[in-house]
Design a protein around this motif. Structure first.
Motif, short mmCIF file in Angstrom:
data_model
loop_
_atom_site.label_atom_id
_atom_site.label_comp_id
_atom_site.label_asym_id
_atom_site.label_seq_id
_atom_site.Cartn_x
_atom_site.Cartn_y
_atom_site.Cartn_z
N TYR A 98 41.95 51.23 14.14
CA TYR A 98 40.62 51.74 13.80
C TYR A 98 39.64 51.31 14.89
O TYR A 98 39.73 50.20 15.42
CB TYR A 98 40.16 51.18 12.45
CG TYR A 98 40.94 51.72 11.27
CD1 TYR A 98 41.10 53.09 11.09
CD2 TYR A 98 41.51 50.86 10.33
CE1 TYR A 98 41.81 53.59 10.01
CE2 TYR A 98 42.22 51.35 9.24
CZ TYR A 98 42.37 52.72 9.09
OH TYR A 98 43.07 53.21 8.03
N LEU A 99 38.69 52.19 15.18
CA LEU A 99 37.65 51.89 16.16
C LEU A 99 36.29 51.94 15.48
O LEU A 99 35.87 52.99 15.00
CB LEU A 99 37.70 52.92 17.30
CG LEU A 99 36.61 52.80 18.36
CD1 LEU A 99 36.80 51.54 19.21
CD2 LEU A 99 36.61 54.04 19.27
N ALA A 100 35.60 50.79 15.43
CA ALA A 100 34.24 50.77 14.86
C ALA A 100 33.26 50.79 16.02
O ALA A 100 33.13 51.80 16.70
CB ALA A 100 34.10 49.55 13.96
N GLY A 101 32.59 49.65 16.32
CA GLY A 101 31.69 49.62 17.47
C GLY A 101 32.45 49.52 18.79
O GLY A 101 31.91 49.80 19.86
N GLY A 102 33.67 49.04 18.73
CA GLY A 102 34.51 48.93 19.93
C GLY A 102 34.19 47.73 20.80
O GLY A 102 34.79 47.56 21.87
N THR A 103 33.27 46.85 20.36
CA THR A 103 32.84 45.76 21.25
C THR A 103 33.89 44.66 21.37
O THR A 103 33.83 43.85 22.30
CB THR A 103 31.52 45.13 20.76
OG1 THR A 103 31.73 44.59 19.45
CG2 THR A 103 30.40 46.14 20.72
N ASP A 104 34.84 44.62 20.47
CA ASP A 104 35.95 43.67 20.59
C ASP A 104 37.22 44.40 21.02
O ASP A 104 37.91 44.00 21.94
CB ASP A 104 36.17 42.96 19.24
CG ASP A 104 37.18 41.84 19.36
OD1 ASP A 104 37.06 41.03 20.30
OD2 ASP A 104 38.10 41.76 18.52
N LEU A 105 37.49 45.52 20.35
CA LEU A 105 38.75 46.23 20.59
C LEU A 105 38.87 46.75 22.03
O LEU A 105 39.90 46.58 22.68
CB LEU A 105 38.86 47.39 19.60
CG LEU A 105 40.22 48.06 19.54
CD1 LEU A 105 41.22 47.15 18.84
CD2 LEU A 105 40.16 49.40 18.84
N LEU A 106 37.82 47.38 22.52
CA LEU A 106 37.95 48.02 23.84
C LEU A 106 38.05 47.00 24.98
O LEU A 106 38.90 47.19 25.88
CB LEU A 106 36.83 49.03 24.06
CG LEU A 106 36.87 50.21 23.05
CD1 LEU A 106 35.75 51.21 23.33
CD2 LEU A 106 38.23 50.93 23.06
N PRO A 107 37.28 45.90 24.97
CA PRO A 107 37.55 44.87 26.00
C PRO A 107 38.98 44.33 25.90
O PRO A 107 39.61 44.07 26.94
CB PRO A 107 36.52 43.77 25.68
CG PRO A 107 35.42 44.48 24.96
CD PRO A 107 36.07 45.60 24.20
N ASN A 108 39.51 44.21 24.70
CA ASN A 108 40.90 43.73 24.57
C ASN A 108 41.88 44.77 25.14
O ASN A 108 42.87 44.41 25.78
CB ASN A 108 41.23 43.44 23.10
CG ASN A 108 40.50 42.21 22.60
OD1 ASN A 108 40.03 41.41 23.40
ND2 ASN A 108 40.38 42.06 21.29
N TYR A 109 41.60 46.04 24.88
CA TYR A 109 42.46 47.10 25.45
C TYR A 109 42.41 47.04 26.99
O TYR A 109 43.42 47.26 27.66
CB TYR A 109 41.98 48.47 24.99
CG TYR A 109 42.60 48.94 23.67
CD1 TYR A 109 43.05 48.03 22.72
CD2 TYR A 109 42.72 50.29 23.40
CE1 TYR A 109 43.60 48.47 21.52
CE2 TYR A 109 43.28 50.74 22.21
CZ TYR A 109 43.71 49.83 21.28
OH TYR A 109 44.26 50.27 20.10
N LYS A 110 41.21 46.76 27.52
CA LYS A 110 41.11 46.69 29.00
C LYS A 110 41.97 45.56 29.53
O LYS A 110 42.43 45.61 30.67
CB LYS A 110 39.66 46.48 29.43
CG LYS A 110 38.83 47.74 29.30
CD LYS A 110 37.45 47.50 29.85
CE LYS A 110 36.60 48.74 29.68
NZ LYS A 110 35.19 48.50 29.99
N MET A 111 42.18 44.52 28.73
CA MET A 111 43.07 43.43 29.15
C MET A 111 44.52 43.70 28.75
O MET A 111 45.36 42.82 28.83
CB MET A 111 42.57 42.11 28.55
CG MET A 111 41.25 41.66 29.16
SD MET A 111 40.77 40.00 28.69
CE MET A 111 39.94 40.31 27.15
N HIS A 112 44.77 44.91 28.25
CA HIS A 112 46.11 45.34 27.84
C HIS A 112 46.67 44.47 26.72
O HIS A 112 47.85 44.12 26.73
CB HIS A 112 47.06 45.41 29.04
CG HIS A 112 46.69 46.53 29.96
ND1 HIS A 112 47.35 47.74 29.99
CD2 HIS A 112 45.69 46.65 30.84
CE1 HIS A 112 46.76 48.54 30.85
NE2 HIS A 112 45.75 47.90 31.39
N LEU A 113 45.81 44.13 25.78
CA LEU A 113 46.25 43.32 24.64
C LEU A 113 46.56 44.25 23.47
O LEU A 113 45.65 44.87 22.91
CB LEU A 113 45.14 42.33 24.25
CG LEU A 113 44.87 41.23 25.27
CD1 LEU A 113 43.56 40.52 24.99
CD2 LEU A 113 46.02 40.23 25.28
#
Ligand SMILES: Cc1cc2nc3c(=O)[nH]c(=O)nc-3n(C[C@H](O)[C@H](O)[C@H](O)COP(=O)(O)OP(=O)(O)OC[C@H]3O[C@@H](n4cnc5c(N)ncnc54)[C@H](O)[C@@H]3O)c2cc1C
Ligand code: SF4
Length: 330
Positions: free
Chosen positions: A30-45
């Motif tokens: 799920y994607l809400a504001g993305g302020t945690d998820l998307l930085p983690n995705y950028k780190m390939h987590l």
């Protein structure tokens, strides 16, 4: 660091959202504001190929004294004067999250499920690769407590402890319908530490509910962090209480975040204080016992010995403030 391509889905109802999550599982978040998820995705987590945006699901919105929707932005929550008057500790915690810019996008639901933190995990792909990764993502061992079974990453959301002490409940929707559970039981104290909560796959947080008897509790939230402008908590202490006209405690709850793998309440220590008139000595005894029990590990920036000691200091100060007793000297 870059974001890999993903497919974005935009449902408009809770049923449609949960159904989509079921069909796309397990390659979905799920994607809400993305302020945690998307930085983690950028780190390939733990990247997934599908993201379900919650932005258009209208049922996830709305602030009242009984209910706050999961998609309510933290900036809107802190600006709501009526809510702040009834739940001052929750708003105090929301104000301590990140920066105004992050709070303009970050949501309450996302904050409850913010990823746990560890300096061996919140790193770029090459950094983690150089160490052979770790149990929480792509690897098979823990660098903090050497073994291959449990992750000790720190629960670092600011708002969950403040919600726990006012007995708030989360409403979740999933493949088998809707249910509610207390915020204090949303997290798993005994699991592998990798799955940071007790939600089943695909379960969606719809809202947080507040019992009417928790309105107007005296409450506070104190946070230890390195840079006050935006850092995650190295320790977060939430206290809420009610006293009668004679100063006798009728209700007292305490919850600590930023220290262990889940936000932890200490009911067995606070409940015996109900019916008593607090003194600096009883508040100090509570703080000393909490300090003795907590077990931070060395996976954030401040040393665990220091965070443990500060747990005692912060609990003493926060509890003395809420109960209106002078602080005992250190
Ligand atoms: C610079 C910076 C500093 C930060 N400092 C802090 C801090 O001090 N304290 C703090 O608590 N946080 C901090 N954060 C983390 C984050 O910004 C906040 O926790 C924010 O509230 C997360 O909300 P979000 O809507 O952006 O969540 P997202 O990033 O969209 O989601 C976070 C997680 O929750 C899941 N999720 C989101 N909504 C739901 C839902 N309704 N149901 C089920 N799952 C859901 C997502 O799938 C994801 O796994 C910081 C972030 C940054 C970038
Ligand atoms: S505590 Fe161990 S397993 Fe968990 S993120 Fe840190 S290094 Fe990885």
């Amino acid at each position: 660091m870059h974001l890999d391509p993903f497919e974005l889905h935009r449902p408009t109802t809770v049923d449609e959202t949960v159904d989509l999550a079921g069909r796309l599982a397990p390659d979905v978040d799920y994607l809400a504001g993305g302020t945690d998820l998307l930085p983690n995705y950028k780190m390939h987590l733990n990247v997934r190929a599908n993201l379900i945006a919650l932005e258009d699901v209208s049922e996830l919105r709305g602030i009242s004294l009984d209910r706050v929707g999961a998609m309510v932005r933290l900036a809107d929550l802190e600006a709501d004067a009526a809510f702040a008057a009834s739940f001052p500790g929750v708003v105090a915690a929301a104000r301590e999250v990140a920066t105004p810019l992050v709070r303009a996008s970050g949501t309450l639901g996302g904050n409850l499920l913010v990823e746990t933190r560890c300096f061996f995990f919140n790193q770029s792909l090459p950094w983690r690769e150089s160490l052979g990764y770790c149990l929480k993502a792509d690897g098979d061992r823990c660098h903090v407590v050497p073994q291959k079974v449990k992750c000790y990453a720190t629960f670092s959301g600011d708002i969950a402890p403040a919600l726990a002490v006012v007995d708030a409940e989360v409403e979740v929707a999933g493949p088998s319908g809707r249910r509610r559970l207390p915020v204090s039981r949303l997290y798993d104290p005994v699991g592998d530490g990798i799955h940071r909560h007790k939600l089943a796959a695909g379960e969606l947080i719809v809202a947080v509910h507040f019992p009417p008897e928790s309105r107007g509790l005296k409450a506070t939230y104190r946070k230890l962090r390195i840079r006050p402008s935006f850092d995650f908590p190295e320790l977060g202490v939430a206290v809420a209480a009610r006293q009668d006209a004679g100063g006798r405690i009728s209700r007292l709850a305490l919850s600590l975040g930023g220290l262990e793998t889940y936000p932890r309440r200490f009911d067995d220590l606070t409940e015996p204080m109900v019916g008593t008139v607090p003194t600096p000595a009883t508040v100090r005894a509570l703080a000393d016992e909490v300090q003795k029990r907590v077990r931070p590990v060395h996976n954030t920036f401040l040393a665990p010995e220091y965070r443990k000691k500060m747990a005692g200091v912060f609990v003493r100060r926060a509890t003395a403030e809420v109960l209106g007793v002078p602080e005992s000297s250190p």
